[in-house]
Design a protein around this motif. Structure first.
Motif, PDB file in Angstrom:
ATOM      1  N   GLY A 139      16.298  37.574  31.492  1.00  0.00           N
ATOM      2  CA  GLY A 139      16.227  38.824  32.236  1.00  0.00           C
ATOM      3  C   GLY A 139      17.543  39.266  32.827  1.00  0.00           C
ATOM      4  N   VAL A 140      17.442  40.135  33.826  1.00  0.00           N
ATOM      5  CA  VAL A 140      18.606  40.808  34.405  1.00  0.00           C
ATOM      6  C   VAL A 140      19.592  39.835  35.034  1.00  0.00           C
ATOM      7  N   LYS A 141      19.103  38.814  35.737  1.00  0.00           N
ATOM      8  CA  LYS A 141      20.002  37.879  36.422  1.00  0.00           C
ATOM      9  C   LYS A 141      20.967  37.207  35.445  1.00  0.00           C
ATOM     10  N   THR A 142      20.445  36.797  34.311  1.00  0.00           N
ATOM     11  CA  THR A 142      21.298  36.154  33.305  1.00  0.00           C
ATOM     12  C   THR A 142      22.327  37.132  32.755  1.00  0.00           C
ATOM     13  N   GLY A 143      21.905  38.370  32.514  1.00  0.00           N
ATOM     14  CA  GLY A 143      22.831  39.391  32.017  1.00  0.00           C
ATOM     15  C   GLY A 143      23.957  39.642  33.002  1.00  0.00           C
ATOM     16  N   ILE A 144      23.630  39.782  34.283  1.00  0.00           N
ATOM     17  CA  ILE A 144      24.642  40.024  35.304  1.00  0.00           C
ATOM     18  C   ILE A 144      25.578  38.827  35.431  1.00  0.00           C
ATOM     19  N   ALA A 145      25.011  37.608  35.396  1.00  0.00           N
ATOM     20  CA  ALA A 145      25.831  36.396  35.516  1.00  0.00           C
ATOM     21  C   ALA A 145      26.835  36.290  34.369  1.00  0.00           C
ATOM     22  N   ALA A 146      26.391  36.597  33.154  1.00  0.00           N
ATOM     23  CA  ALA A 146      27.284  36.518  31.993  1.00  0.00           C
ATOM     24  C   ALA A 146      28.400  37.552  32.091  1.00  0.00           C
ATOM     25  N   LEU A 147      28.053  38.768  32.454  1.00  0.00           N
ATOM     26  CA  LEU A 147      29.060  39.825  32.594  1.00  0.00           C
ATOM     27  C   LEU A 147      30.044  39.490  33.717  1.00  0.00           C
ATOM     28  N   PHE A 148      29.537  38.911  34.776  1.00  0.00           N
ATOM     29  CA  PHE A 148      30.382  38.479  35.900  1.00  0.00           C
ATOM     30  C   PHE A 148      31.440  37.475  35.436  1.00  0.00           C
ATOM     31  N   LEU A 149      31.027  36.493  34.657  1.00  0.00           N
ATOM     32  CA  LEU A 149      31.958  35.473  34.172  1.00  0.00           C
ATOM     33  C   LEU A 149      33.020  36.075  33.250  1.00  0.00           C
ATOM     34  N   TYR A 150      32.613  37.031  32.426  1.00  0.00           N
ATOM     35  CA  TYR A 150      33.554  37.657  31.494  1.00  0.00           C
ATOM     36  C   TYR A 150      34.535  38.603  32.209  1.00  0.00           C
ATOM     37  N   SER A 151      34.209  38.997  33.433  1.00  0.00           N
ATOM     38  CA  SER A 151      35.063  39.944  34.156  1.00  0.00           C
ATOM     39  C   SER A 151      36.193  39.269  34.924  1.00  0.00           C
ATOM     40  N   LEU A 152      36.105  37.978  35.132  1.00  0.00           N
ATOM     41  CA  LEU A 152      37.015  37.309  36.054  1.00  0.00           C
ATOM     42  C   LEU A 152      38.478  37.311  35.618  1.00  0.00           C
ATOM     43  N   LEU A 153      38.744  36.949  34.353  1.00  0.00           N
ATOM     44  CA  LEU A 153      40.120  36.729  33.915  1.00  0.00           C
ATOM     45  C   LEU A 153      41.052  37.925  34.140  1.00  0.00           C
ATOM     46  N   PRO A 154      40.732  39.124  33.637  1.00  0.00           N
ATOM     47  CA  PRO A 154      41.684  40.231  33.815  1.00  0.00           C
ATOM     48  C   PRO A 154      41.943  40.576  35.272  1.00  0.00           C
ATOM     49  N   ILE A 155      40.929  40.416  36.128  1.00  0.00           N
ATOM     50  CA  ILE A 155      41.110  40.760  37.542  1.00  0.00           C
ATOM     51  C   ILE A 155      41.941  39.697  38.246  1.00  0.00           C
ATOM     52  N   VAL A 156      41.640  38.425  37.999  1.00  0.00           N
ATOM     53  CA  VAL A 156      42.422  37.332  38.599  1.00  0.00           C
ATOM     54  C   VAL A 156      43.882  37.427  38.157  1.00  0.00           C
ATOM     55  N   ARG A 157      44.087  37.584  36.866  1.00  0.00           N
ATOM     56  CA  ARG A 157      45.440  37.616  36.311  1.00  0.00           C
ATOM     57  C   ARG A 157      46.246  38.791  36.859  1.00  0.00           C
ATOM     58  N   ASN A 158      45.635  39.967  36.924  1.00  0.00           N
ATOM     59  CA  ASN A 158      46.357  41.141  37.416  1.00  0.00           C
ATOM     60  C   ASN A 158      46.618  41.068  38.918  1.00  0.00           C
ATOM     61  N   THR A 159      45.668  40.483  39.659  1.00  0.00           N
ATOM     62  CA  THR A 159      45.888  40.305  41.100  1.00  0.00           C
ATOM     63  C   THR A 159      47.075  39.377  41.335  1.00  0.00           C
ATOM     64  N   TYR A 160      47.094  38.267  40.615  1.00  0.00           N
ATOM     65  CA  TYR A 160      48.191  37.305  40.731  1.00  0.00           C
ATOM     66  C   TYR A 160      49.522  37.942  40.312  1.00  0.00           C
ATOM     67  N   THR A 161      49.522  38.605  39.172  1.00  0.00           N
ATOM     68  CA  THR A 161      50.743  39.232  38.668  1.00  0.00           C
ATOM     69  C   THR A 161      51.240  40.324  39.600  1.00  0.00           C
ATOM     70  N   GLY A 162      50.316  41.141  40.111  1.00  0.00           N
ATOM     71  CA  GLY A 162      50.692  42.231  41.004  1.00  0.00           C
ATOM     72  C   GLY A 162      51.347  41.742  42.281  1.00  0.00           C
TER      73      GLY A 162
END
Length: 217
Positions: A86-109
């Motif tokens: 259901g929805v919880k699994t979908g949100i959890a998977a999308l959450f995990l896939y979102s981390l790298l670009p945000i972490v990397r850009n925050t660190y780089t910035g």
């Protein structure tokens, strides 16, 4: 009887299912929004943390990077025993896939902020937290937003896979179209998803330009 053209199929399916498309679009937006909200909170925090604790850089960037290499369906499969179907699994998977670009850009910035500017802030007697919130984050916000934009646009596409675990969204039409061999149904899900991605890209581009300091434009 002549077979309907692709465009005629799309129009026919849209006329029959426009209410369902609106409902699915709303669910799709919810999947992306809630996963991104959680990802931004955690990923920006992690990005700030690793600028303060350099020894954690390989662990954090390596860990979030590994998540990007795992196929989406495999991630969904791993999460089903934890969150169920259901929805919880979908949100959890999308959450995990979102981390790298945000972490990397925050660190780089933050790391790209001019050292002379930081020294000047310290010379004015600013504390570490004041430097972070009044100097580093304002100067790096456009780079951070670029990472959020990348994650959000990718998530719109990945969210279509949520249909495979009963989370709903526009992927339902794509999945149904594939199983029934109806191309019009596939496009009925794909076109709104593509439009959402384009709208997000445009909106974040505008926001990124608006938050970029004048001297860096």
């Amino acid at each position: 009887m002549n077979k309907l053209s692709l465009w005629e199929q799309i129009v026919q399916q849209a006329q029959m299912r426009w209410v369902e498309v609106l409902e699915a679009t709303f669910v799709h937006i919810q999947l992306v929004f809630f996963s991104m909200l959680m990802a931004v909170i955690l990923a920006v925090s992690l990005g700030i943390l690793i600028t303060r604790v350099p020894s954690l850089v390989p662990l954090v960037l390596g860990g979030t990077g590994i998540m990007q290499t795992i196929p989406s369906l495999a991630v969904l499969g791993f999460l089903i025993p934890i969150f169920g179907i259901g929805v919880k699994t979908g949100i959890a998977a999308l959450f995990l896939y979102s981390l790298l670009p945000i972490v990397r850009n925050t660190y780089t910035g933050i790391k790209s902020v001019d050292k002379a500017t930081l020294e000047a802030a310290k010379g004015m007697g600013m504390t570490s937290s004041q430097i972070l919130f009044k100097v580093e984050l304002p100067l790096s916000i456009s780079i951070i937003i670029a990472g959020i934009r990348t994650a959000a646009v990718i998530n719109v596409g990945n969210a279509t896979l949520a249909a495979f675990i009963g989370a709903g969204g526009l992927g339902d039409f794509i999945f149904l179209g594939i199983t029934r061999g109806i191309d019009g149904l596939i496009f009925l899900g794909a076109i709104p998803a593509a439009m959402l991605a384009i709208m997000l890209e445009f909106s974040f581009n505008k926001l990124e330009r608006w938050t970029t300091p004048e001297g860096l434009k």
